[in-house]
Every structure is written in structure tokens, then in C-alpha cells.
Design a protein around this motif. Structure first.
Motif, PDB file in Angstrom:
ATOM      1  N   LYS A 134       9.126 -16.465  -4.193  1.00 22.15           N
ATOM      2  CA  LYS A 134       7.753 -16.064  -4.494  1.00 22.15           C
ATOM      3  C   LYS A 134       6.953 -15.904  -3.205  1.00 22.15           C
ATOM      4  O   LYS A 134       6.180 -14.940  -3.054  1.00 22.15           O
ATOM      5  N   TRP A 135       7.147 -16.832  -2.257  1.00 20.25           N
ATOM      6  CA  TRP A 135       6.439 -16.743  -0.974  1.00 20.25           C
ATOM      7  C   TRP A 135       6.875 -15.497  -0.210  1.00 20.25           C
ATOM      8  O   TRP A 135       6.031 -14.762   0.337  1.00 20.25           O
ATOM      9  N   LEU A 136       8.186 -15.231  -0.168  1.00 20.45           N
ATOM     10  CA  LEU A 136       8.691 -14.064   0.550  1.00 20.45           C
ATOM     11  C   LEU A 136       8.173 -12.766  -0.065  1.00 20.45           C
ATOM     12  O   LEU A 136       7.786 -11.840   0.650  1.00 20.45           O
ATOM     13  N   ALA A 137       8.167 -12.694  -1.391  1.00 19.51           N
ATOM     14  CA  ALA A 137       7.697 -11.479  -2.074  1.00 19.51           C
ATOM     15  C   ALA A 137       6.238 -11.194  -1.725  1.00 19.51           C
ATOM     16  O   ALA A 137       5.871 -10.045  -1.410  1.00 19.51           O
ATOM     17  N   ASN A 138       5.393 -12.230  -1.741  1.00 21.21           N
ATOM     18  CA  ASN A 138       3.979 -12.044  -1.418  1.00 21.21           C
ATOM     19  C   ASN A 138       3.784 -11.656   0.039  1.00 21.21           C
ATOM     20  O   ASN A 138       2.957 -10.786   0.364  1.00 21.21           O
ATOM     21  N   ALA A 139       4.550 -12.284   0.948  1.00 22.38           N
ATOM     22  CA  ALA A 139       4.435 -11.979   2.373  1.00 22.38           C
ATOM     23  C   ALA A 139       4.885 -10.547   2.662  1.00 22.38           C
ATOM     24  O   ALA A 139       4.242  -9.822   3.430  1.00 22.38           O
ATOM     25  N   LYS A 140       5.973 -10.121   2.032  1.00 20.44           N
ATOM     26  CA  LYS A 140       6.472  -8.757   2.234  1.00 20.44           C
ATOM     27  C   LYS A 140       5.491  -7.720   1.688  1.00 20.44           C
ATOM     28  O   LYS A 140       5.273  -6.674   2.285  1.00 20.44           O
ATOM     29  N   ARG A 141       4.902  -8.034   0.531  1.00 23.68           N
ATOM     30  CA  ARG A 141       3.961  -7.091  -0.073  1.00 23.68           C
ATOM     31  C   ARG A 141       2.741  -6.889   0.824  1.00 23.68           C
ATOM     32  O   ARG A 141       2.242  -5.767   0.965  1.00 23.68           O
ATOM     33  N   ALA A 142       2.269  -7.956   1.444  1.00 21.60           N
ATOM     34  CA  ALA A 142       1.123  -7.865   2.343  1.00 21.60           C
ATOM     35  C   ALA A 142       1.443  -6.996   3.556  1.00 21.60           C
ATOM     36  O   ALA A 142       0.645  -6.141   3.971  1.00 21.60           O
ATOM     37  N   VAL A 143       2.636  -7.186   4.131  1.00 21.30           N
ATOM     38  CA  VAL A 143       3.054  -6.388   5.289  1.00 21.30           C
ATOM     39  C   VAL A 143       3.270  -4.929   4.875  1.00 21.30           C
ATOM     40  O   VAL A 143       2.906  -4.009   5.607  1.00 21.30           O
ATOM     41  N   ALA A 144       3.860  -4.713   3.690  1.00 18.31           N
ATOM     42  CA  ALA A 144       4.111  -3.357   3.200  1.00 18.31           C
ATOM     43  C   ALA A 144       2.810  -2.573   3.054  1.00 18.31           C
ATOM     44  O   ALA A 144       2.720  -1.401   3.422  1.00 18.31           O
ATOM     45  N   LEU A 145       1.782  -3.224   2.527  1.00 20.09           N
ATOM     46  CA  LEU A 145       0.484  -2.565   2.361  1.00 20.09           C
ATOM     47  C   LEU A 145      -0.137  -2.233   3.712  1.00 20.09           C
ATOM     48  O   LEU A 145      -0.720  -1.162   3.894  1.00 20.09           O
ATOM     49  N   ALA A 146       0.007  -3.154   4.673  1.00 20.08           N
ATOM     50  CA  ALA A 146      -0.550  -2.923   6.004  1.00 20.08           C
ATOM     51  C   ALA A 146       0.183  -1.793   6.725  1.00 20.08           C
ATOM     52  O   ALA A 146      -0.426  -1.017   7.468  1.00 20.08           O
ATOM     53  N   LEU A 147       1.510  -1.680   6.503  1.00 21.33           N
ATOM     54  CA  LEU A 147       2.315  -0.645   7.155  1.00 21.33           C
ATOM     55  C   LEU A 147       2.316   0.668   6.373  1.00 21.33           C
ATOM     56  O   LEU A 147       2.777   1.682   6.875  1.00 21.33           O
ATOM     57  N   HIS A 148       1.820   0.637   5.130  1.00 19.55           N
ATOM     58  CA  HIS A 148       1.905   1.785   4.218  1.00 19.55           C
ATOM     59  C   HIS A 148       3.375   2.185   4.044  1.00 19.55           C
ATOM     60  O   HIS A 148       3.719   3.382   4.093  1.00 19.55           O
ATOM     61  N   SER A 149       4.241   1.170   3.884  1.00 21.43           N
ATOM     62  CA  SER A 149       5.686   1.397   3.782  1.00 21.43           C
ATOM     63  C   SER A 149       6.153   1.255   2.342  1.00 21.43           C
ATOM     64  O   SER A 149       6.121   0.162   1.771  1.00 21.43           O
ATOM     65  N   HIS A 150       6.612   2.372   1.767  1.00 18.62           N
ATOM     66  CA  HIS A 150       7.124   2.343   0.395  1.00 18.62           C
ATOM     67  C   HIS A 150       8.446   1.566   0.331  1.00 18.62           C
ATOM     68  O   HIS A 150       8.734   0.891  -0.660  1.00 18.62           O
ATOM     69  N   ALA A 151       9.256   1.676   1.399  1.00 18.89           N
ATOM     70  CA  ALA A 151      10.539   0.977   1.433  1.00 18.89           C
ATOM     71  C   ALA A 151      10.325  -0.535   1.424  1.00 18.89           C
ATOM     72  O   ALA A 151      10.983  -1.268   0.690  1.00 18.89           O
ATOM     73  N   MET A 152       9.385  -0.996   2.240  1.00 17.66           N
ATOM     74  CA  MET A 152       9.092  -2.425   2.314  1.00 17.66           C
ATOM     75  C   MET A 152       8.476  -2.909   0.999  1.00 17.66           C
ATOM     76  O   MET A 152       8.759  -4.006   0.524  1.00 17.66           O
ATOM     77  N   GLU A 153       7.652  -2.069   0.399  1.00 17.97           N
ATOM     78  CA  GLU A 153       7.026  -2.420  -0.879  1.00 17.97           C
ATOM     79  C   GLU A 153       8.086  -2.544  -1.970  1.00 17.97           C
ATOM     80  O   GLU A 153       8.037  -3.454  -2.803  1.00 17.97           O
ATOM     81  N   ALA A 154       9.073  -1.629  -1.948  1.00 16.92           N
ATOM     82  CA  ALA A 154      10.165  -1.693  -2.920  1.00 16.92           C
ATOM     83  C   ALA A 154      10.991  -2.952  -2.708  1.00 16.92           C
ATOM     84  O   ALA A 154      11.438  -3.593  -3.668  1.00 16.92           O
ATOM     85  N   ASP A 155      11.178  -3.322  -1.437  1.00 21.57           N
ATOM     86  CA  ASP A 155      11.944  -4.528  -1.146  1.00 21.57           C
ATOM     87  C   ASP A 155      11.187  -5.776  -1.581  1.00 21.57           C
ATOM     88  O   ASP A 155      11.785  -6.753  -2.027  1.00 21.57           O
ATOM     89  N   ALA A 156       9.864  -5.753  -1.471  1.00 20.39           N
ATOM     90  CA  ALA A 156       9.045  -6.872  -1.952  1.00 20.39           C
ATOM     91  C   ALA A 156       9.202  -7.021  -3.462  1.00 20.39           C
ATOM     92  O   ALA A 156       9.305  -8.136  -3.981  1.00 20.39           O
TER      93      ALA A 156
END
Length: 212
Positions: A134-156
Motif C-alpha cells: 500500500k505504501w509503495l503504490a501510494n509513493a509510485k502514484r505520487a511520482v507518476a503524477l509529478a512525472l506525467h508518466s503513464h507507465a509509472m502510473e500503470a505500475d502503481a
């Protein structure tokens, strides 16, 4: 904000993304080894399915690691998307095969009445996994939004899916250990197989979208 400051900010975000992905890959590898060993010892189908899925997720995380590294090396965007798409389709196929295996094995266990043993190691592992994922998913989602990365968002989203798997498997193991509901483990495994199949479908679509 100047171009240099924007570039510096994105470089920092990419470094954080890499750290999160390395943590994901490392955790999934260790989690998978412990889960499979505990599953074989206890005869738990739910825990076995969860453990094997951890290895598949390790491969998926490695794809994202490669992708982030390629962006940092300024590798061509078209090539990045194409290779990522191919890799994701292989991951999807692996998930579907795993879903079929878990569904068949859990169905056989329900019909034959195979009773798994309680697994304290499995329960502890899944409790920790619920918190970590749960912590990793939230942390990845925050970074994905900041990077505007669809790949990172999918990984989250995929990491959030792992959290759901942890919860379902944990319910089955606890019900078996505390209430002596032997059937809870194979029923939880059937639930896992459905979730894994859905995730395989989502991953396949992502793979096709990347290659178009």
C-alpha cells in the motif's frame, strides 16, 4: 521555473522512481521465495499463487526499471514504448497461465477435500506485504503524477493490485488457521485466480497500447 530547474526537478523525480522500483523488485523477489517455501510446507494454494505472482510482478518491475533508465539515457521514445509493450504482453501471458494453474489447483483441492496446514510464516509475510504494497503504490502514484508518466502510473496500479492479492490471501490463511475453515484457502485461491486473470487482461491492453 527555468528550463534548467525543470530538468533538475525531473532528474530528481526519476531517481526517486528508480529507488521505488528497485525496492519493488527486491521486495517481490524475497516475498516470492518466502511465500512459495511457506506454501509448499503448509500445502496452501492461495499462498503459492500469491508467491508465484510475486515473481511475475518482479519481471514487470524490471521492465519499468529499464524504461526509466532508458529515459535517463535519452533512448528513443518510440523504441522505449515498443519494447515495453512487447515485455508487458509476455507478462500478461504469464499472468493468464498462473490464473489457470491456481484455478485448476484450487478447484481440485475443494473437490478432494485437501486440508492445508496453518502457516504462521505465511500470515506474517502477508501482513507485512499489505503494509508495504500500500505504501509503495501510494509513493509510485505520487511520482507518476509529478512525472506525467503513464507507465509509472500503470505500475502503481499494479502494485495496488498486489496489495489486493495480499488481502485476499491473508483472509484465506487466517480463516484456515483461526477458524479451521480448510476450504477458505482454496476459495481464496479461486478469488486470486480471478484477480490475476483481470490483471493479465489489463496488462495485455497496456502492452498493445504501447506498441500502437
Amino acid at each position: 521555473m527555468t528550463h534548467e530547474r525543470v530538468k533538475h526537478s525531473r532528474t530528481g523525480l526519476l531517481r526517486r522512481a528508480l529507488r521505488l522500483e528497485w525496492l519493488t523488485v527486491g521486495w517481490n523477489a524475497v516475498e516470492g521465495i518466502i511465500a512459495v517455501a511457506a506454501a509448499l510446507a503448509a500445502g496452501s494454494i492461495a499462498l503459492l499463487g500469491f508467491g508465484i505472482d510475486s515473481f511475475v510482478e518482479t519481471v514487470s518491475g524490471a521492465v519499468i526499471l529499464w524504461r526509466i533508465g532508458a529515459e535517463r539515457r535519452s533512448t528513443g521514445a518510440v523504441r522505449i514504448e515498443r519494447v515495453e509493450g512487447i515485455a508487458r504482453r509476455w507478462v500478461a501471458l504469464s499472468l493468464w497461465l498462473l490464473a489457470l494453474y491456481v484455478a485448476a489447483d484450487s478447484s481440485h483441492a475443494l473437490v478432494s477435500g485437501e486440508r492445508p496446514s496453518a502457516s504462521a510464516v505465511g500470515v506474517i509475510l502477508l501482513v507485512v506485504s499489505v503494509a508495504v504494497m500500500k505504501w509503495l503504490a501510494n509513493a509510485k502514484r505520487a511520482v507518476a503524477l509529478a512525472l506525467h508518466s503513464h507507465a509509472m502510473e500503470a505500475d502503481a496500479a499494479q502494485t495496488d493490485f498486489c496489495w489486493k492479492l495480499s488481502v485476499v490471501a491473508l483472509i484465506g490463511l487466517v480463516a484456515n488457521a483461526v477458524l479451521d475453515w480448510w476450504w477458505a484457502d482454496p476459495v481464496a485461491a479461486l478469488g486470486l485466480s480471478g484477480l490475476i486473470a483481470v490483471e493479465g487482461n489489463r496488462t495485455w491492453k497496456l502492452g498493445i497500447a504501447c506498441c500502437e
